[in-house]
Design a protein around this motif. Structure first.
Motif, mmCIF file in Angstrom:
data_model
loop_
_atom_site.group_PDB
_atom_site.id
_atom_site.type_symbol
_atom_site.label_atom_id
_atom_site.label_comp_id
_atom_site.label_asym_id
_atom_site.label_seq_id
_atom_site.Cartn_x
_atom_site.Cartn_y
_atom_site.Cartn_z
ATOM 1 N N HIS A 354 67.456 -59.900 -28.710
ATOM 2 C CA HIS A 354 67.266 -58.677 -27.923
ATOM 3 C C HIS A 354 65.895 -58.058 -28.156
ATOM 4 C CE1 HIS A 354 67.677 -55.640 -31.162
ATOM 5 N NE2 HIS A 354 68.352 -56.603 -31.752
ATOM 6 N N HIS A 355 65.389 -58.208 -29.395
ATOM 7 C CA HIS A 355 64.097 -57.594 -29.702
ATOM 8 C C HIS A 355 62.972 -58.185 -28.847
ATOM 9 C CE1 HIS A 355 64.859 -61.034 -32.301
ATOM 10 N NE2 HIS A 355 63.577 -61.196 -32.443
ATOM 11 N N LEU A 356 63.116 -59.470 -28.445
ATOM 12 C CA LEU A 356 62.036 -60.090 -27.667
ATOM 13 C C LEU A 356 61.921 -59.462 -26.284
ATOM 14 C CD1 LEU A 356 62.467 -63.838 -28.642
ATOM 15 C CD2 LEU A 356 60.959 -62.118 -29.624
ATOM 16 N N CYS A 357 63.086 -59.324 -25.592
ATOM 17 C CA CYS A 357 62.965 -58.776 -24.235
ATOM 18 C C CYS A 357 62.776 -57.260 -24.273
ATOM 19 C CB CYS A 357 64.142 -59.190 -23.362
ATOM 20 S SG CYS A 357 65.746 -58.892 -24.047
ATOM 21 N N GLN A 358 63.141 -56.632 -25.387
ATOM 22 C CA GLN A 358 62.920 -55.187 -25.473
ATOM 23 C C GLN A 358 61.523 -54.844 -25.985
ATOM 24 O OE1 GLN A 358 66.408 -54.258 -27.807
ATOM 25 N NE2 GLN A 358 67.532 -53.579 -25.989
ATOM 26 N N GLY A 359 60.844 -55.850 -26.540
ATOM 27 C CA GLY A 359 59.516 -55.584 -27.107
ATOM 28 C C GLY A 359 58.415 -55.517 -26.069
ATOM 29 N N GLU A 360 58.653 -56.112 -24.889
ATOM 30 C CA GLU A 360 57.597 -56.128 -23.858
ATOM 31 C C GLU A 360 57.561 -54.775 -23.138
ATOM 32 O OE1 GLU A 360 55.588 -59.157 -23.380
ATOM 33 O OE2 GLU A 360 56.528 -59.382 -25.327
ATOM 34 N N THR A 361 56.452 -54.540 -22.406
ATOM 35 C CA THR A 361 56.287 -53.196 -21.850
ATOM 36 C C THR A 361 56.646 -53.062 -20.373
ATOM 37 O OG1 THR A 361 54.038 -53.632 -21.189
ATOM 38 C CG2 THR A 361 54.343 -52.690 -23.373
ATOM 39 N N LEU A 362 56.923 -54.180 -19.689
ATOM 40 C CA LEU A 362 57.207 -54.158 -18.242
ATOM 41 C C LEU A 362 56.008 -53.665 -17.437
ATOM 42 C CD1 LEU A 362 60.825 -52.649 -18.212
ATOM 43 C CD2 LEU A 362 60.158 -55.045 -18.276
ATOM 44 N N CYS A 363 54.798 -53.927 -17.943
ATOM 45 C CA CYS A 363 53.614 -53.442 -17.229
ATOM 46 C C CYS A 363 53.331 -54.274 -15.985
ATOM 47 C CB CYS A 363 52.393 -53.460 -18.140
ATOM 48 S SG CYS A 363 51.818 -55.123 -18.509
ATOM 49 N N GLY A 364 53.805 -55.521 -15.960
ATOM 50 C CA GLY A 364 53.658 -56.335 -14.752
ATOM 51 C C GLY A 364 52.417 -57.214 -14.716
ATOM 52 N N ALA A 365 51.573 -57.168 -15.768
ATOM 53 C CA ALA A 365 50.352 -57.988 -15.758
ATOM 54 C C ALA A 365 50.681 -59.477 -15.707
ATOM 55 C CB ALA A 365 49.505 -57.677 -16.989
ATOM 56 N N CYS A 366 51.765 -59.875 -16.379
ATOM 57 C CA CYS A 366 52.108 -61.299 -16.436
ATOM 58 C C CYS A 366 52.426 -61.849 -15.049
ATOM 59 C CB CYS A 366 53.274 -61.540 -17.391
ATOM 60 S SG CYS A 366 54.692 -60.462 -17.134
ATOM 61 N N LYS A 367 53.111 -61.059 -14.251
ATOM 62 C CA LYS A 367 53.458 -61.530 -12.902
ATOM 63 C C LYS A 367 52.193 -61.709 -12.069
ATOM 64 C CE LYS A 367 56.256 -60.278 -8.810
ATOM 65 N NZ LYS A 367 55.454 -60.952 -7.850
ATOM 66 N N GLN A 368 51.253 -60.781 -12.263
ATOM 67 C CA GLN A 368 50.029 -60.849 -11.456
ATOM 68 C C GLN A 368 49.226 -62.118 -11.677
ATOM 69 O OE1 GLN A 368 47.571 -57.456 -11.959
ATOM 70 N NE2 GLN A 368 48.883 -56.143 -10.746
ATOM 71 N N VAL A 369 49.134 -62.580 -12.925
ATOM 72 C CA VAL A 369 48.284 -63.746 -13.174
ATOM 73 C C VAL A 369 49.046 -65.061 -13.115
ATOM 74 C CG1 VAL A 369 46.648 -62.504 -14.614
ATOM 75 C CG2 VAL A 369 48.573 -63.697 -15.685
ATOM 76 N N CYS A 370 50.349 -65.009 -13.113
ATOM 77 C CA CYS A 370 51.132 -66.252 -13.190
ATOM 78 C C CYS A 370 50.822 -67.169 -12.000
ATOM 79 C CB CYS A 370 52.619 -65.935 -13.221
ATOM 80 S SG CYS A 370 53.621 -67.430 -13.187
#
Ligand code: SF4
Lengths: 477, 242
Positions: A354-370
């Motif tokens: 749970h800590h892995l998916c709760q540790g990210e910020t949901l800022c959306g940068a990853c989707k943009q560059v993927c």
């Protein structure tokens, strides 16, 4: 795998490690920031990410057809294809091949999947020397560590640290000059690569219609591992295939740009079986191990199927504000960064990770560059929702009960004006007691104190907008 | 059927919607419009532009390009190159060449006859037994220079395509410290996509092994600093023949 406590403590340490931050910033500046510009070289008119996504979707939705064709073509050339349902099965198979050939030394080309299934440890336990040949992986292995980046495994080391390591382990004179250090590794590893009986590598994709596994590398270590030893074994996740050569056109060009900011890698090898009779070199035996290990379960859930489109380019790491601060080791799993934060909980248990998916910020940068437009933020939110509500299909126990109750209470209050006014009045009364050296609240009480550990909190205004409106009746307007 | 394939079919709810396996295969293996291979070679008039592009790309890659007016000139330059280099491993100087008419036409053996450099050619046989393979391997490992040709040359990225097969050792372009590729300019195509289209047009009779090579081996694993000569050749030359 790291426990939530380990995650917190190693992330805390890494967050203070400025040397790590400047190392990771190099990948960010060299690759991450550039990715979108480079994609326009592939197609300036339409967004090539969407085309790549289409290609990946088409294959993943017809995976049975594609894999059957790939397997038939490779067996037709005299290669062996093994479908491994689990990590243990894949490891057992590799050990079996090694035993049959009396292998004493294995050379490995970079493969995150081999980290996932724990192959090195199994080989070592069986008394087989296992040598990583990718320079970054070699450094990490000499150090007794694990990779911290999907593409640049040793990015967290400085040249001085590598120099000290080589001086200690290879008995070479100390230097911090990257070309000299590379030459030292070249010499040490050439010996290993020319004497190993077996080579193990990962694959970047495959071509089902022609029956080849496609492997990209810049160093040439993978060509060495797949050409010189008597046996070559490829480990490939079942999702990492393409149907046609045409698919390779867009996928490979996106992959090398996203992974390394390159138009093409030095070597793009198509490996489709053992040496043919009239060839003077190449492996006698070729094995392709197609590993499931939780992937079919993801495939069965339309909400998460998209994560199987991933081509493991590592680009999302290079722009992730969390990864760039806490580094790969904090995640404690082979796949780190945003992609790891989705993939790992799905394969190793959502509650456990749970800590892995709760540790990210949901800022959306990853989707943009993927390069395949993977919507990781959507899937992160979904995983968090499952942690709040529970989901028997994924064996998720509701675990964020406190958070859930707090949000339910918040929703209740926010939709009832008198309740909100009461809460505001209470808040104003309490905040009078709190220290406010600069006009801002320095420390919030009780369970809210976490918020003010690293920042101050603005006090509530003396009057809310509604109160002022009621008092002035909007007189100025 | 393997358990994994069964699991996949279950996860995808197959059979579903009445789509037969053949139909799905047709969809997934379908070729896009405009994919069919280009009819012929690039027009001769376009070659100078494409060669200029190869030179530009090669400059970034540390790949050295030699444009030769004839096989005669190429042979002489290549012989001079061999004479000017010292071996990285060991002291003996040996050159290993693919068995290919393009390379035979250079007359390397005769040119280097008076020197300490021995020139060998990949043997062409129906089959190789254990001893013959071991012998070939030893000779490649002892060579400081490997000479191959290329089946296609991609102008966009200065990329060589080497197909595996008879008379063409895979290790010749890999194990020696210097890789030399001798390529007639008629084999130039514009893009990676065009190269894949040409391959596709061969009717999928593709060899067990093929490799696209773009410049000498390199790494950026220490502090993201670029270094040439990681595990493959550290020096690479492209000789263009008319
Ligand atoms: S999710 Fe996208 S950006 Fe991240 S590794 Fe996968 S393909 Fe690359």
């Amino acid at each position: 795998m790291n426990s939530p406590e380990d995650y917190r403590s190693s992330a805390g340490k890494a967050a203070a490690d400025t040397r790590l931050h400047s190392a990771l910033a190099k990948m960010r500046d060299k690759v991450g920031r550039n990715a979108l510009n480079l994609y326009t070289q592939v197609d300036a008119q339409a967004d090539p990410r969407l085309k790549a996504k289409d290609v990946r979707r088409k294959v993943v939705n017809n995976l049975d057809v594609v894999l059957t064709s790939l397997a038939a073509k490779i067996t037709g050339r005299g290669g062996h294809v093994h479908f491994a349902p689990t990590d243990l099965d894949a490891v057992e198979y590799c050990l079996g091949v090694a035993r049959r050939h009396g292998v004493r030394r294995v050379v490995k080309g970079k493969s995150m999947l081999s980290e996932e299934i724990g192959l090195n440890a199994a080989f070592e336990a069986a008394g087989i020397e296992t040598v990583e040949t990718d320079l970054g992986e070699y450094i990490v292995q000499l150090k007794g560590e694990t990779p911290s980046h999907i593409i640049a495994p040793a990015i967290h080391y400085s040249r001085e640290q590598v120099g000290e390591l080589f001086a200690e382990k290879l008995g070479e004179p100390y230097t911090s000059d990257p070309p000299t250090l590379t030459a030292m590794a070249r010499k040490a590893l050439r010996e290993k690569m020319l004497t190993a009986e077996m080579g193990v590598s990962g694959g970047n994709t495959a071509c089902a219609e022609t029956g080849h596994v496609t492997i990209v590398s810049n160093e040439g270590n993978i060509r060495m591992s797949s050409t010189m030893p008597r046996v070559h074994v490829v480990l490939l996740g079942i999702e990492k295939v393409a149907a046609t050569l045409e698919d390779h056109d867009v996928l490979l060009r996106m992959l090398t740009r996203a992974a390394a900011g390159q138009k093409i890698s030095t070597y793009v090898s198509y490996v489709g079986g053992p040496r043919l009779e009239d060839e003077p070199d190449g492996p006698e035996e070729f094995h392709l191990v197609l590993v499931d290990n939780g992937r079919t379960r993801i495939l069965g859930d339309p909400d998460f199927r998209e994560v199987l489109h991933c081509i493991r380019c590592g680009c999302c790491l290079n722009v992730c504000p969390v990864y760039l601060k806490i580094g790969g080791h904090s995640y404690g799993t082979p796949y780190c960064g945003p992609i790891g934060a989705v993939f790992t909980p799905l394969t190793r248990g959502v509650n456990e990770c749970h800590h892995l998916c709760q540790g990210e910020t949901l800022c959306g940068a990853c989707k943009q560059v993927c390069p395949v437009d993977n919507d990781l933020p959507r899937m992160l939110s979904l995983l968090r929702a499952k942690l709040a509500d529970g989901d028997p299909r994924w064996n998720v126990r509701p675990q964020s009960r406190g958070t859930k109750a707090a949000f339910a209470a918040w929703a209740w209050i926010m939709s009832r004006r008198p309740a909100l006014d009461l809460l505001l009045r209470l808040g104003r009364a309490v905040q009078r007691l709190l220290p406010k050296p600069s006009g801002w609240i320095r420390r919030l009480p009780g369970p809210l104190s976490g918020w003010t550990r690293g920042r101050d909190f603005p006090p509530l205004a003396k009057e809310s907008f509604t109160e002022r409106w009621a008092r002035t009746r909007g007189r100025k307007a | 059927m393997s358990t994994v394939i069964e699991r996949i079919r279950k996860a995808l709810h197959i059979p579903q919607g009445g789509l037969s396996e053949d139909t799905r295969a047709n969809v997934v293996f379908a070729k896009g419009a405009g994919w069919a291979a280009p009819a012929g070679d690039v027009p001769a008039g376009d070659l100078p532009g494409l060669i200029a592009q190869i030179r530009t790309e090669a400059g970034h890659l540390n790949l050295q390009v030699h444009e030769c007016a004839s096989a005669e000139q190429c042979g002489a330059e290549l012989a001079a190159l061999a004479e000017g280099r010292r071996p990285e491993w060991g002291t003996a100087r040996q050159v290993m060449c693919w068995s290919d008419p393009v390379i035979q036409g250079l007359g390397l053996e005769a040119r280097l006859a008076g020197t300490d450099i021995s020139v060998r050619t990949v043997p062409e046989r129906e089959r190789f037994d254990e001893t013959e393979r071991a012998e070939f391997r030893r000779q490649v490992v002892d060579s400081y220079m490997g000479v191959t040709t290329a089946d296609l040359l991609v102008a966009d990225t200065a990329t060589l395509l080497l197909l595996g097969g008879r008379g063409r050792g895979r290790s010749v372009s890999l194990v020696p410290s210097i890789h030399v590729a001798v390529v007639p300019v008629g084999r130039i195509v514009r893009t990676f996509r065009d190269a894949l289209r040409r391959l596709d047009a061969r009717g999928l009779g593709l060899p067990s092994n093929m490799t696209f090579i773009t410049g000498p081996s390199k790494t950026a694993d220490i502090e993201a600093t670029l270094v040439h000569g990681a595990h493959g050749p550290r020096e690479m030359h492209l000789f263009l023949l008319p």
